[in-house]
Design a protein around this motif. Sequence first.
Motif, PDB file in Angstrom:
ATOM      1  N   GLN A 154      12.226  13.261  10.875  1.00  0.00           N
ATOM      2  CA  GLN A 154      11.034  12.493   9.912  1.00  0.00           C
ATOM      3  C   GLN A 154       9.760  13.273  10.504  1.00  0.00           C
ATOM      4  O   GLN A 154       9.046  13.655   9.574  1.00  0.00           O
ATOM      5  CB  GLN A 154      10.880  11.034  10.668  1.00  0.00           C
ATOM      6  CG  GLN A 154       9.552  10.379   9.932  1.00  0.00           C
ATOM      7  CD  GLN A 154       9.936  10.457   8.418  1.00  0.00           C
ATOM      8  OE1 GLN A 154      11.103  10.140   8.055  1.00  0.00           O
ATOM      9  NE2 GLN A 154       9.128  10.224   7.749  1.00  0.00           N
ATOM     10  N   LYS A 157       9.963  16.460   8.688  1.00  0.00           N
ATOM     11  CA  LYS A 157       9.546  16.488   7.243  1.00  0.00           C
ATOM     12  C   LYS A 157       7.996  16.353   6.789  1.00  0.00           C
ATOM     13  O   LYS A 157       7.450  16.899   6.095  1.00  0.00           O
ATOM     14  CB  LYS A 157      10.434  15.141   6.802  1.00  0.00           C
ATOM     15  CG  LYS A 157      10.253  14.593   5.312  1.00  0.00           C
ATOM     16  CD  LYS A 157      11.133  13.266   4.920  1.00  0.00           C
ATOM     17  CE  LYS A 157      10.398  12.974   3.684  1.00  0.00           C
ATOM     18  NZ  LYS A 157      11.276  11.637   3.129  1.00  0.00           N
ATOM     19  N   GLU A 158       7.570  15.610   7.938  1.00  0.00           N
ATOM     20  CA  GLU A 158       6.156  15.412   7.845  1.00  0.00           C
ATOM     21  C   GLU A 158       5.340  16.789   8.107  1.00  0.00           C
ATOM     22  O   GLU A 158       4.394  17.306   7.336  1.00  0.00           O
ATOM     23  CB  GLU A 158       5.561  14.397   8.973  1.00  0.00           C
ATOM     24  CG  GLU A 158       6.102  13.017   8.722  1.00  0.00           C
ATOM     25  CD  GLU A 158       5.714  11.921   9.791  1.00  0.00           C
ATOM     26  OE1 GLU A 158       5.109  12.559  10.608  1.00  0.00           O
ATOM     27  OE2 GLU A 158       6.009  10.837   9.454  1.00  0.00           O
ATOM     28  N   GLU A 159       5.824  17.491   9.124  1.00  0.00           N
ATOM     29  CA  GLU A 159       5.358  18.919   9.278  1.00  0.00           C
ATOM     30  C   GLU A 159       5.408  19.787   7.978  1.00  0.00           C
ATOM     31  O   GLU A 159       4.628  20.428   7.539  1.00  0.00           O
ATOM     32  CB  GLU A 159       6.010  19.515  10.413  1.00  0.00           C
ATOM     33  CG  GLU A 159       5.423  18.847  11.558  1.00  0.00           C
ATOM     34  CD  GLU A 159       6.273  19.411  12.918  1.00  0.00           C
ATOM     35  OE1 GLU A 159       6.984  20.093  12.834  1.00  0.00           O
ATOM     36  OE2 GLU A 159       6.010  19.020  14.173  1.00  0.00           O
ATOM     37  N   VAL A 160       6.847  19.534   7.378  1.00  0.00           N
ATOM     38  CA  VAL A 160       7.097  20.599   5.994  1.00  0.00           C
ATOM     39  C   VAL A 160       6.268  20.008   4.850  1.00  0.00           C
ATOM     40  O   VAL A 160       5.582  21.074   4.145  1.00  0.00           O
ATOM     41  CB  VAL A 160       8.480  20.429   5.990  1.00  0.00           C
ATOM     42  CG1 VAL A 160       8.651  21.028   4.506  1.00  0.00           C
ATOM     43  CG2 VAL A 160       9.613  21.029   6.770  1.00  0.00           C
ATOM     44  N   SER A 161       5.899  18.838   5.065  1.00  0.00           N
ATOM     45  CA  SER A 161       5.039  18.162   3.898  1.00  0.00           C
ATOM     46  C   SER A 161       3.823  18.847   3.961  1.00  0.00           C
ATOM     47  O   SER A 161       3.067  19.257   3.025  1.00  0.00           O
ATOM     48  CB  SER A 161       5.067  16.740   3.846  1.00  0.00           C
ATOM     49  OG  SER A 161       6.287  16.168   3.795  1.00  0.00           O
ATOM     50  N   VAL A 162       3.010  18.814   5.244  1.00  0.00           N
ATOM     51  CA  VAL A 162       1.791  19.508   5.462  1.00  0.00           C
ATOM     52  C   VAL A 162       1.930  21.091   5.178  1.00  0.00           C
ATOM     53  O   VAL A 162       0.933  21.493   4.500  1.00  0.00           O
ATOM     54  CB  VAL A 162       1.682  19.076   7.111  1.00  0.00           C
ATOM     55  CG1 VAL A 162       0.174  19.951   7.270  1.00  0.00           C
ATOM     56  CG2 VAL A 162       1.323  17.572   7.221  1.00  0.00           C
ATOM     57  N   SER A 163       2.915  21.676   5.606  1.00  0.00           N
ATOM     58  CA  SER A 163       2.894  23.053   5.256  1.00  0.00           C
ATOM     59  C   SER A 163       3.110  23.272   3.847  1.00  0.00           C
ATOM     60  O   SER A 163       2.399  24.329   3.261  1.00  0.00           O
ATOM     61  CB  SER A 163       4.211  23.443   5.828  1.00  0.00           C
ATOM     62  OG  SER A 163       4.077  23.387   7.385  1.00  0.00           O
ATOM     63  N   LEU A 164       3.834  22.452   2.878  1.00  0.00           N
ATOM     64  CA  LEU A 164       3.814  22.777   1.785  1.00  0.00           C
ATOM     65  C   LEU A 164       2.588  22.562   0.948  1.00  0.00           C
ATOM     66  O   LEU A 164       2.094  23.127   0.142  1.00  0.00           O
ATOM     67  CB  LEU A 164       4.859  21.629   1.117  1.00  0.00           C
ATOM     68  CG  LEU A 164       6.525  21.989   1.284  1.00  0.00           C
ATOM     69  CD1 LEU A 164       7.324  20.967   0.962  1.00  0.00           C
ATOM     70  CD2 LEU A 164       6.781  23.465   0.595  1.00  0.00           C
ATOM     71  N   GLU A 165       1.784  21.392   1.581  1.00  0.00           N
ATOM     72  CA  GLU A 165       0.520  21.045   0.849  1.00  0.00           C
ATOM     73  C   GLU A 165      -0.458  22.276   1.083  1.00  0.00           C
ATOM     74  O   GLU A 165      -1.199  22.861   0.389  1.00  0.00           O
ATOM     75  CB  GLU A 165      -0.244  19.795   1.617  1.00  0.00           C
ATOM     76  CG  GLU A 165       0.589  18.624   0.965  1.00  0.00           C
ATOM     77  CD  GLU A 165       0.164  18.535  -0.566  1.00  0.00           C
ATOM     78  OE1 GLU A 165      -0.910  18.829  -0.961  1.00  0.00           O
ATOM     79  OE2 GLU A 165       1.115  17.994  -1.168  1.00  0.00           O
ATOM     80  N   LYS A 168       0.700  25.046  -1.066  1.00  0.00           N
ATOM     81  CA  LYS A 168       0.135  25.069  -2.432  1.00  0.00           C
ATOM     82  C   LYS A 168      -1.182  25.074  -2.512  1.00  0.00           C
ATOM     83  O   LYS A 168      -1.599  25.653  -3.406  1.00  0.00           O
ATOM     84  CB  LYS A 168       0.591  23.413  -2.944  1.00  0.00           C
ATOM     85  CG  LYS A 168       0.372  23.230  -4.135  1.00  0.00           C
ATOM     86  CD  LYS A 168       0.557  21.638  -4.267  1.00  0.00           C
ATOM     87  CE  LYS A 168       1.934  21.169  -4.133  1.00  0.00           C
ATOM     88  NZ  LYS A 168       2.162  19.969  -4.755  1.00  0.00           N
TER      89      LYS A 168
END
Length: 395
Positions: A154, A157-165, A168
């Motif tokens: 989890q 996942k949160e770190e990846v989401s931040v990285s993806l943002e 982007k």
Amino acid sequence: MESAALLKAIIENAIDGIITINGRGIVETINPSACKLFLCTPEDVVGKNISVLMPQPYKAQHDEYIHRYQQTHDPHIIGIGREVTGLRTDGTTFPFRLAVSEVDFAGRKIYAGFIHDLSREKEAEEQLKDYAAHLEDLVEQRTQTLKNTVQALQQAKEEVSVSLEKEKELGHLKSRFVSMASHEFRTPLSAVQLSASLVEKYAQPYDNANIRKHVAKIKNAVGNLTTILNDFLSLEKLEAGRVEPSYTPFDLVKFSEEITEELQMVAKQNQNIIYQHTGTRSIVNLDPNLLKNCVINLISNAIKYSGENTFIEFNTEIADSNCVITIKDNGIGIPDTDQKHLFEAFFRAHNTGNIPGTGLGLNIVARYTSLMDGRIEFKSDINQGTLFTITFPIS
């Protein structure tokens, strides 16, 4: 007599222990199996109260149990059919199941106790309990490990989401920068190109070879920079997913002749582009802009990596099920070790030396070809040249 002998033989050879006591709890007989269970001899117990084979608190309460049983005949009072504990002569205890029978013998009542050892069963039960407890510990450990893993996933996942943002955002910044830079660079490059052409025109009356040579260098440099900008813009659009084929029927022969005429003007000295079409059909339904980028890129590479006084073969063919375009040169070729990386972005073969290039052209060609459902192949030998083949399906 025979019945008594048979009964004695059965008792003596019985697997379970058998003990008989009188109404006062005194042991009268004990068979070998019971002696083995209690680690005693008949002399150790016969004539003694059965309580000598019982641990506390059963030992002190046994006489009362017998008296109450004689009064009530309730089998539960003395534990008939229940699990009880026996005391061996060495002080150790063991579990057994007791069954008691009341027997009339020679005008008096005696009690026969049948003793079934439960030691192995109890050991097995303890082992099962230990194993179950061990399994529970393992399950608890695995559950905790799983919880930790889920928490870590989890968090990841949160770190990846931040990285993806962030990625982007960087992508948008890069896209805006490339678009802005390309626009800002194109204006001065156009001015340089126009000024070079005017210098060349105004210098014609002087007929100065040095002026012509340097003007040609300026135009060539501007052309190279323009190509680099176009490559970066094309790559940026591909990466952003903003390139979609726009299929239009057009005349492939006329299309190819115009490209040949255009590129012949920038070819090296005595370098000739030979175009030939095979087949009676000439109309294809493809994206002319994407296809033009592919063909110009491949022929430009053939010009760049071939020497003067050479031929570049440019062929098109429309068959029943496909359209085939080939560009063949006699240039420096592609080393075997580099061929598997040829269509990767920013990759350049090791033998290109100081020849200018971004390493993006073939990557863009391959991706444009794929967008139109085509495929690109090549064959190459060092110092023998390279043949590129693009094939598109047609209906």
